[in-house]
Design a protein around this motif. Structure first.
Motif, PDB file in Angstrom:
ATOM      1  N   GLU A  59       0.843  -1.196   0.000  1.00  0.00           N
ATOM      2  CA  GLU A  59       0.000   0.000   0.000  1.00  0.00           C
ATOM      3  C   GLU A  59       0.878   1.246   0.000  1.00  0.00           C
ATOM      4  O   GLU A  59       1.773   1.389   0.833  1.00  0.00           O
ATOM      5  N   ILE A  60       0.644   2.140  -0.978  1.00  0.00           N
ATOM      6  CA  ILE A  60       1.436   3.369  -1.073  1.00  0.00           C
ATOM      7  C   ILE A  60       0.560   4.625  -1.007  1.00  0.00           C
ATOM      8  O   ILE A  60       1.071   5.739  -1.091  1.00  0.00           O
ATOM      9  N   SER A  61      -0.753   4.452  -0.861  1.00  0.00           N
ATOM     10  CA  SER A  61      -1.627   5.622  -0.835  1.00  0.00           C
ATOM     11  C   SER A  61      -1.457   6.387   0.471  1.00  0.00           C
ATOM     12  O   SER A  61      -1.073   5.835   1.499  1.00  0.00           O
ATOM     13  N   GLU A  62      -1.739   7.678   0.367  1.00  0.00           N
ATOM     14  CA  GLU A  62      -1.727   8.560   1.529  1.00  0.00           C
ATOM     15  C   GLU A  62      -3.135   9.101   1.713  1.00  0.00           C
ATOM     16  O   GLU A  62      -3.964   9.016   0.807  1.00  0.00           O
ATOM     17  N   ALA A  63      -3.409   9.696   2.865  1.00  0.00           N
ATOM     18  CA  ALA A  63      -4.745  10.230   3.141  1.00  0.00           C
ATOM     19  C   ALA A  63      -5.191  11.208   2.055  1.00  0.00           C
ATOM     20  O   ALA A  63      -6.362  11.234   1.673  1.00  0.00           O
ATOM     21  N   CYS A  64      -4.256  11.992   1.521  1.00  0.00           N
ATOM     22  CA  CYS A  64      -4.608  12.978   0.500  1.00  0.00           C
ATOM     23  C   CYS A  64      -5.047  12.324  -0.812  1.00  0.00           C
ATOM     24  O   CYS A  64      -5.755  12.943  -1.603  1.00  0.00           O
ATOM     25  N   ASN A  65      -4.672  11.076  -1.042  1.00  0.00           N
ATOM     26  CA  ASN A  65      -5.119  10.348  -2.232  1.00  0.00           C
ATOM     27  C   ASN A  65      -6.533   9.803  -2.045  1.00  0.00           C
ATOM     28  O   ASN A  65      -7.304   9.709  -2.999  1.00  0.00           O
ATOM     29  N   LEU A  66      -6.853   9.435  -0.822  1.00  0.00           N
ATOM     30  CA  LEU A  66      -8.069   8.668  -0.572  1.00  0.00           C
ATOM     31  C   LEU A  66      -9.343   9.506  -0.534  1.00  0.00           C
ATOM     32  O   LEU A  66     -10.417   8.965  -0.280  1.00  0.00           O
ATOM     33  N   ASP A  97     -20.437  10.150 -22.759  1.00  0.00           N
ATOM     34  CA  ASP A  97     -19.961  11.035 -23.826  1.00  0.00           C
ATOM     35  C   ASP A  97     -18.445  11.175 -23.824  1.00  0.00           C
ATOM     36  O   ASP A  97     -17.913  12.066 -24.466  1.00  0.00           O
ATOM     37  N   SER A  98     -17.766  10.362 -23.062  1.00  0.00           N
ATOM     38  CA  SER A  98     -16.309  10.311 -22.917  1.00  0.00           C
ATOM     39  C   SER A  98     -15.728  11.474 -22.119  1.00  0.00           C
ATOM     40  O   SER A  98     -14.532  11.705 -22.137  1.00  0.00           O
ATOM     41  N   ASP A  99     -16.573  12.192 -21.380  1.00  0.00           N
ATOM     42  CA  ASP A  99     -16.050  13.190 -20.450  1.00  0.00           C
ATOM     43  C   ASP A  99     -15.586  12.483 -19.189  1.00  0.00           C
ATOM     44  O   ASP A  99     -16.087  11.414 -18.824  1.00  0.00           O
ATOM     45  N   PHE A 100     -14.654  13.110 -18.507  1.00  0.00           N
ATOM     46  CA  PHE A 100     -14.035  12.492 -17.335  1.00  0.00           C
ATOM     47  C   PHE A 100     -13.642  13.596 -16.369  1.00  0.00           C
ATOM     48  O   PHE A 100     -13.094  14.616 -16.776  1.00  0.00           O
ATOM     49  N   SER A 101     -13.963  13.420 -15.107  1.00  0.00           N
ATOM     50  CA  SER A 101     -13.508  14.388 -14.105  1.00  0.00           C
ATOM     51  C   SER A 101     -12.807  13.656 -12.972  1.00  0.00           C
ATOM     52  O   SER A 101     -13.082  12.490 -12.695  1.00  0.00           O
ATOM     53  N   HIS A 102     -11.876  14.361 -12.367  1.00  0.00           N
ATOM     54  CA  HIS A 102     -11.112  13.829 -11.242  1.00  0.00           C
ATOM     55  C   HIS A 102     -11.108  14.896 -10.154  1.00  0.00           C
ATOM     56  O   HIS A 102     -10.378  15.867 -10.243  1.00  0.00           O
ATOM     57  N   ASP A 103     -11.956  14.711  -9.153  1.00  0.00           N
ATOM     58  CA  ASP A 103     -12.015  15.620  -8.016  1.00  0.00           C
ATOM     59  C   ASP A 103     -10.954  15.166  -7.020  1.00  0.00           C
ATOM     60  O   ASP A 103     -11.019  14.052  -6.513  1.00  0.00           O
ATOM     61  N   GLN A 104      -9.983  16.018  -6.773  1.00  0.00           N
ATOM     62  CA  GLN A 104      -8.874  15.635  -5.899  1.00  0.00           C
ATOM     63  C   GLN A 104      -9.183  15.834  -4.419  1.00  0.00           C
ATOM     64  O   GLN A 104      -8.317  15.620  -3.574  1.00  0.00           O
ATOM     65  N   GLY A 105     -10.391  16.196  -4.103  1.00  0.00           N
ATOM     66  CA  GLY A 105     -10.807  16.298  -2.717  1.00  0.00           C
ATOM     67  C   GLY A 105     -10.195  17.497  -2.011  1.00  0.00           C
ATOM     68  O   GLY A 105      -9.515  18.329  -2.600  1.00  0.00           O
ATOM     69  N   SER A 106     -10.421  17.561  -0.715  1.00  0.00           N
ATOM     70  CA  SER A 106      -9.965  18.716   0.065  1.00  0.00           C
ATOM     71  C   SER A 106      -8.546  18.556   0.595  1.00  0.00           C
ATOM     72  O   SER A 106      -7.909  19.537   0.956  1.00  0.00           O
ATOM     73  N   LEU A 107      -8.057  17.324   0.659  1.00  0.00           N
ATOM     74  CA  LEU A 107      -6.695  17.095   1.150  1.00  0.00           C
ATOM     75  C   LEU A 107      -5.721  17.187  -0.018  1.00  0.00           C
ATOM     76  O   LEU A 107      -5.823  16.424  -0.972  1.00  0.00           O
ATOM     77  N   ASP A 108      -4.789  18.114   0.054  1.00  0.00           N
ATOM     78  CA  ASP A 108      -3.864  18.396  -1.044  1.00  0.00           C
ATOM     79  C   ASP A 108      -2.562  17.623  -0.851  1.00  0.00           C
ATOM     80  O   ASP A 108      -1.859  17.817   0.142  1.00  0.00           O
ATOM     81  N   CYS A 109      -2.224  16.781  -1.819  1.00  0.00           N
ATOM     82  CA  CYS A 109      -0.974  16.010  -1.753  1.00  0.00           C
ATOM     83  C   CYS A 109       0.256  16.876  -2.029  1.00  0.00           C
ATOM     84  O   CYS A 109       1.363  16.516  -1.642  1.00  0.00           O
TER      85      CYS A 109
END
Length: 152
Positions: free
Chosen positions: A52-59, A68-80
């Motif tokens: 496991e290599i994830s950190e809280a900011c990833n999770l 329609d092939s759109d994609f979003s990535h919300d990185q949340g409130s914790l900034d890596c």
């Protein structure tokens, strides 16, 4: 003396583009499209070599795909990367290789603009879980793919 037709380079380019685009699987043809799209996929794990290599900011990251092939990535409130002013935006996605691999495209804005494509091979996709493995350069002997697990 050169007798080759002047239209040959254009014809060759057209055929390459035509063949390249026809080999891309159609999103609408994917039999499990309803399992992937219009859902929020919460990241719960990142592993390399089963470590496991994830950190809280990833999770707190959430992905969202549309038909329609759109994609979003919300990185949340914790900034890596709190000291990095770059903005990362999920742009679009598509299937490659017989629906076994998904390619996501990000736009990174900072001191300039960069396009960042990433490819992932599906390990598992069902109504509540999605697991994919990073596609790495086969020529890079030191590359260790990440495995990411998401839940809905």
């Amino acid at each position: 003396m050169n007798h080759s037709p002047s239209y040959l380079p254009f014809t060759s380019l057209f055929l390459i583009l035509l063949l390249g685009s026809s080999c891309r699987p159609d999103i609408a043809e994917f039999e499990n499209l309803d399992l992937l799209v219009d859902k929020e996929w919460q990241l719960v794990s990142i592993q390399r070599n089963n470590i496991e290599i994830s950190e809280a900011c990833n999770l707190d990251d959430v992905l969202f795909f549309t038909a329609d092939s759109d994609f979003s990535h919300d990185q949340g409130s914790l900034d890596c990367f709190p000291n990095d002013d770059s903005e990362v935006e999920g742009r679009n996605w598509r299937f490659v290789r017989d629906y076994s691999t998904i390619r996501t495209v990000y736009v990174v804005r900072g001191n300039g603009v960069a396009i960042l494509p990433r490819s992932w091979r599906f390990v598992n996709l069902n109504d509540t879980s999605m697991i994919w493995e990073e596609v790495v350069d086969p020529g890079d002997q030191n590359a260790i793919p990440e495995v990411r697990h998401f839940v809905h």
